[in-house]
Design a protein around this motif. Sequence first.
Motif, PDB file in Angstrom:
ATOM      1  N   LYS A  17      -5.737   0.463   0.711  1.00  0.00           N
ATOM      2  CA  LYS A  17      -4.960  -0.058  -0.415  1.00  0.00           C
ATOM      3  C   LYS A  17      -5.839  -0.903  -1.324  1.00  0.00           C
ATOM      4  O   LYS A  17      -5.763  -0.779  -2.553  1.00  0.00           O
ATOM      5  N   ALA A  18      -6.673  -1.752  -0.754  1.00  0.00           N
ATOM      6  CA  ALA A  18      -7.555  -2.594  -1.565  1.00  0.00           C
ATOM      7  C   ALA A  18      -8.519  -1.733  -2.379  1.00  0.00           C
ATOM      8  O   ALA A  18      -8.757  -2.010  -3.560  1.00  0.00           O
ATOM      9  N   ALA A  20      -7.996   1.425  -3.335  1.00  0.00           N
ATOM     10  CA  ALA A  20      -7.217   2.128  -4.349  1.00  0.00           C
ATOM     11  C   ALA A  20      -6.841   1.193  -5.496  1.00  0.00           C
ATOM     12  O   ALA A  20      -6.920   1.578  -6.666  1.00  0.00           O
ATOM     13  N   ASP A  21      -6.433  -0.043  -5.153  1.00  0.00           N
ATOM     14  CA  ASP A  21      -6.089  -1.020  -6.189  1.00  0.00           C
ATOM     15  C   ASP A  21      -7.294  -1.368  -7.057  1.00  0.00           C
ATOM     16  O   ASP A  21      -7.149  -1.721  -8.224  1.00  0.00           O
ATOM     17  N   GLY A  22      -8.478  -1.257  -6.491  1.00  0.00           N
ATOM     18  CA  GLY A  22      -9.708  -1.515  -7.243  1.00  0.00           C
ATOM     19  C   GLY A  22     -10.227  -0.296  -7.982  1.00  0.00           C
ATOM     20  O   GLY A  22     -11.313  -0.338  -8.559  1.00  0.00           O
ATOM     21  N   GLY A  23      -9.481   0.780  -7.921  1.00  0.00           N
ATOM     22  CA  GLY A  23      -9.882   1.983  -8.645  1.00  0.00           C
ATOM     23  C   GLY A  23     -10.830   2.890  -7.889  1.00  0.00           C
ATOM     24  O   GLY A  23     -11.456   3.771  -8.478  1.00  0.00           O
ATOM     25  N   PRO A  25     -10.193   4.971  -4.756  1.00  0.00           N
ATOM     26  CA  PRO A  25      -9.427   5.482  -3.614  1.00  0.00           C
ATOM     27  C   PRO A  25     -10.337   6.144  -2.582  1.00  0.00           C
ATOM     28  O   PRO A  25     -11.298   6.831  -2.930  1.00  0.00           O
TER      29      PRO A  25
END
Length: 135
Positions: A17-18, A20-23, A25
């Motif tokens: 998740k971290a 993916a949230d940072g762009g 994935p």
Amino acid sequence: MSLADLIVLDGCAAVEKALADGGHPATVPFTPGRVDTRQELTNIEMFTWLKSVVDGFRNYVADDYAPITSGRVSPEELFLDKAYLLSLAPEWVALVGGLRARGANHDGSKHGLFTDRVGVLSNDFFVNPTSVDLE
């Protein structure tokens, strides 16, 4: 699934998740169970020493624990000793209060709950024993 597996799986999901949230994935691989040994190499008898004999967080004392049943050491003394050794006095109070409010005793007993709202995370554990309204 063991608790250790669950913790590792949760960590893998958090990292994914971290990322993916940072762009970025990505998939973090997860393999359950111990992969560093085999069952035939495990000395099962030695694991009996790890069995809990007292757990004050859940009001648990093993049936066959002689020092308690003979009256030499109370469960409370063992619980306080462990909390002291782990430097957990404030945390101990908060954890026990929360667990009691939730009704988390090992055998479903009502001992030490101090609430009429079992299952509701409240401060009843702290308020009720100190109330002057109790008879």
